[in-house]
Design a protein around this motif. Structure first.
Motif, mmCIF file in Angstrom:
data_model
loop_
_atom_site.group_PDB
_atom_site.id
_atom_site.type_symbol
_atom_site.label_atom_id
_atom_site.label_comp_id
_atom_site.label_asym_id
_atom_site.label_seq_id
_atom_site.Cartn_x
_atom_site.Cartn_y
_atom_site.Cartn_z
ATOM 1 N N MET A 280 -15.032 8.380 1.400
ATOM 2 C CA MET A 280 -15.603 8.535 -0.473
ATOM 3 C C MET A 280 -15.554 10.496 0.212
ATOM 4 S SD MET A 280 -17.535 6.055 -2.014
ATOM 5 C CE MET A 280 -18.965 5.723 -1.115
ATOM 6 N N LEU A 281 -15.669 10.977 1.685
ATOM 7 C CA LEU A 281 -16.287 12.086 1.707
ATOM 8 C C LEU A 281 -14.084 13.124 1.613
ATOM 9 C CD1 LEU A 281 -18.961 11.527 3.949
ATOM 10 C CD2 LEU A 281 -18.964 12.155 1.733
ATOM 11 N N LEU A 282 -13.715 12.593 1.568
ATOM 12 C CA LEU A 282 -12.224 12.940 1.778
ATOM 13 C C LEU A 282 -11.939 13.826 1.356
ATOM 14 C CD1 LEU A 282 -10.156 10.484 4.106
ATOM 15 C CD2 LEU A 282 -11.025 12.218 5.231
ATOM 16 N N PRO A 283 -11.120 14.821 1.160
ATOM 17 C CA PRO A 283 -10.896 15.767 0.084
ATOM 18 C C PRO A 283 -10.025 15.357 -0.682
ATOM 19 C CG PRO A 283 -10.093 16.441 2.042
ATOM 20 C CD PRO A 283 -11.376 15.271 1.991
ATOM 21 N N LYS A 284 -9.697 15.795 -1.819
ATOM 22 C CA LYS A 284 -8.274 15.345 -2.901
ATOM 23 C C LYS A 284 -6.901 15.121 -1.857
ATOM 24 C CE LYS A 284 -10.892 14.716 -7.048
ATOM 25 N NZ LYS A 284 -10.210 15.493 -8.569
ATOM 26 N N ASP A 285 -5.945 14.452 -1.967
ATOM 27 C CA ASP A 285 -5.084 14.493 -1.425
ATOM 28 C C ASP A 285 -3.999 15.160 -2.786
ATOM 29 O OD1 ASP A 285 -3.125 12.794 -3.082
ATOM 30 O OD2 ASP A 285 -4.472 11.176 -2.265
ATOM 31 N N ARG A 286 -1.904 15.926 -2.365
ATOM 32 C CA ARG A 286 -1.743 16.625 -3.262
ATOM 33 C C ARG A 286 -1.087 15.440 -4.511
ATOM 34 N NH1 ARG A 286 3.784 16.176 -1.965
ATOM 35 N NH2 ARG A 286 4.418 14.659 -0.147
ATOM 36 N N ARG A 287 -1.069 14.725 -4.263
ATOM 37 C CA ARG A 287 -0.871 13.444 -5.416
ATOM 38 C C ARG A 287 -2.174 12.894 -6.228
ATOM 39 N NH1 ARG A 287 4.680 11.343 -5.490
ATOM 40 N NH2 ARG A 287 5.298 11.856 -3.301
ATOM 41 N N GLU A 288 -2.785 13.621 -6.180
ATOM 42 C CA GLU A 288 -4.627 13.414 -6.890
ATOM 43 C C GLU A 288 -4.988 14.308 -8.338
ATOM 44 O OE1 GLU A 288 -7.449 10.310 -5.113
ATOM 45 O OE2 GLU A 288 -7.234 11.827 -3.879
ATOM 46 N N GLY B 55 1.001 -1.367 -0.100
ATOM 47 C CA GLY B 55 0.126 0.359 -0.213
ATOM 48 C C GLY B 55 0.613 1.015 -0.050
ATOM 49 N N GLY B 56 2.168 1.626 0.833
ATOM 50 C CA GLY B 56 3.022 2.668 0.468
ATOM 51 C C GLY B 56 3.532 2.580 -0.611
ATOM 52 N N LEU B 57 3.944 1.885 -1.020
ATOM 53 C CA LEU B 57 4.197 1.955 -2.798
ATOM 54 C C LEU B 57 3.403 2.309 -3.633
ATOM 55 C CD1 LEU B 57 6.279 -1.482 -3.229
ATOM 56 C CD2 LEU B 57 7.553 0.928 -2.835
ATOM 57 N N LEU B 58 2.098 1.674 -3.435
ATOM 58 C CA LEU B 58 1.260 1.765 -4.775
ATOM 59 C C LEU B 58 0.586 3.573 -4.209
ATOM 60 C CD1 LEU B 58 -0.833 1.474 -6.854
ATOM 61 C CD2 LEU B 58 -1.641 -0.041 -5.590
ATOM 62 N N ALA B 59 0.651 3.957 -2.530
ATOM 63 C CA ALA B 59 0.271 5.425 -2.565
ATOM 64 C C ALA B 59 1.032 6.663 -2.960
ATOM 65 C CB ALA B 59 -0.124 5.598 -1.557
ATOM 66 N N ASP B 60 2.458 6.348 -3.469
ATOM 67 C CA ASP B 60 3.566 7.202 -4.046
ATOM 68 C C ASP B 60 3.498 7.794 -5.020
ATOM 69 O OD1 ASP B 60 4.201 8.326 -1.535
ATOM 70 O OD2 ASP B 60 6.109 6.330 -1.588
#
Length: 401
Positions: free
Chosen positions: A393-401, A279-284
């Motif tokens: 699903m209600l969370l705001p987008k993060d800086r990598r999206e 998960g850590g690898l894919l999230a980056d």
């Protein structure tokens, strides 16, 4: 240094797992009910978790590297108490010491990871969490190999884990202190004068932290943190059901011995280790929010199916579920750190601390429900908990999206 602090995380969480690994032994030797077992889990998680944000806020203002070995010393005292506690009251006191050691370690450990991470924070956090998750996965093995044959006295072996952790930390602490000094994180003995290089460095670091965070308003940050805490809360309640009580469910529902009941529990935890790393690898690559949603949505059908499966299918299903469910954990820590730039300790304390502490209430509720309605009813009820994670699903987008 990242692998060193991850190794200490492994040893720390292995000591915490000694407590849960001893549940079947305590049930027999001290004649405990499921509710009393739930209160032991509650005491451990509340002590280790609710204090984490407090320690995190303190460490954000005044990082204290030498708190790391002091925390391990508290855990060592707790291990000795677990081995020789003659009654329930002293057992709970020993658990408090183990929890205190963990509460001190996690925020400072997360700061070491943050300093060593460079630009790959999700990957670095996953390395750190893999250590902790692997330490937790040793619980079923310790139950089968040590505690069933040796009984309560076998907990004395946990003191060796603390000794090993302290030895590693004597290498980590000097590096940590040096990095803090370089980054302006170590408070100077004398106040810096206006316009000095130290002040300029601190301002640059604060500005850099702000740029690395999510560009959203404070109201949205509070809303996002609240949703994130609910998601982690639900996951920790479900984790309490599996980690603390599934071995009793397997014993009662499938007729397994306590040693044989450790196998599905071990599969859930060890595949969770692999999931944390993946998960850590894919999230980056794909973003924090997407990874958390994949983790939660993917785990729901397996959790709902688990109480209805024949024994043959329990093993692959619980392994796959552990992999998917844990793939989002380290990502949620990094997401919280980006919501609260410059407050690494507090963010880590909230996610790995307060949310898990509130989740500790689940152990008490589960234990009391099991005494009243049976373990099968509890596992069926717990299977719906991951559905709460859909709030992500209600969370705001993060800086990598």
């Amino acid at each position: 240094m990242l692998f060193a602090i991850s190794s200490v995380h492994l040893l720390n969480d292995a000591m915490q797992t000694v407590v849960t690994a001893l549940f079947p032994i305590f049930e027999d030797s001290l004649k405990l009910s499921y509710a009393q077992i739930g209160w032991i889990a509650f005491t451990l998680n509340m002590t280790s978790s609710v204090l984490q944000p407090v320690v995190g806020i303190w460490s954000d203002k005044r990082p204290t590297p030498w708190m790391l070995p002091v925390g391990m010393l508290c855990s060592m005292i707790g291990m000795a108490g677990l081995a020789f506690a003659p009654n329930y009251g002293l057992l709970l006191l020993s658990v408090v010491f183990v929890g205190l050691g963990s509460a001190v370690f996690h925020p400072e450990g997360s700061r070491v990871v943050h300093l060593a991470a460079g630009g790959r924070r999700a990957f670095s956090q996953s390395i750190y969490q893999v250590g902790g998750n692997f330490g937790q996965s040793l619980g079923p093995l310790m139950t089968a190999a040590i505690f069933v044959p040796l009984g309560q006295r076998g907990a004395a072996w946990g003191m060796l884990l603390a000794v090993a952790a302290i030895a590693i930390l004597f290498r980590v602490v000097p590096w940590y202190a040096a990095r803090l000094a370089e980054h302006g994180g170590q408070a100077p003995r004398k106040a810096a004068k206006p316009g000095t290089a130290a002040q300029a460095s601190g301002a640059a670091n604060a500005a850099g932290a702000a740029r690395e965070g999510l560009a959203i308003s404070w109201n949205v940050v509070l809303f996002a943190i609240s949703i994130l805490l609910l998601v982690v809360f639900a996951r920790s309640w479900y984790g309490a059901a599996i980690g603390s009580f599934y071995q009793f469910y397997a014993r009662d529902s499938y007729g397994l011995s306590i040693q044989a009941a450790q196998i599905p529990l071990f599969l859930f935890m060890i595949f969770g280790v692999a999931g944390t790393f993946a998960g850590g690898l894919l999230a980056d690559r794909i973003g924090r929010k997407k990874m958390m949603l994949i983790s939660i949505l993917g785990a729901v059908p397996f959790a709902l199916a688990l109480p209805h499966l024949p024994l043959f299918w329990v093993y692959p299903v619980i392994a796959v579920m552990g992999f998917i469910l844990q793939s989002g954990f380290s990502v949620s820590v990094v997401y919280a750190q980006e919501l609260l730039p410059g407050k690494v300790g507090m963010a880590s304390g909230l996610i790995t601390g307060l949310a898990f502490g509130m989740g500790a209430l689940g152990s008490v509720v589960i234990g009391n429900l099991a005494d009243a309605h049976g373990m099968a009813y509890v596992m069926l009820l717990a299977s719906f908990l991951p559905l709460i994670g859909l709030l992500a699903m209600l969370l705001p987008k993060d800086r990598r999206e």
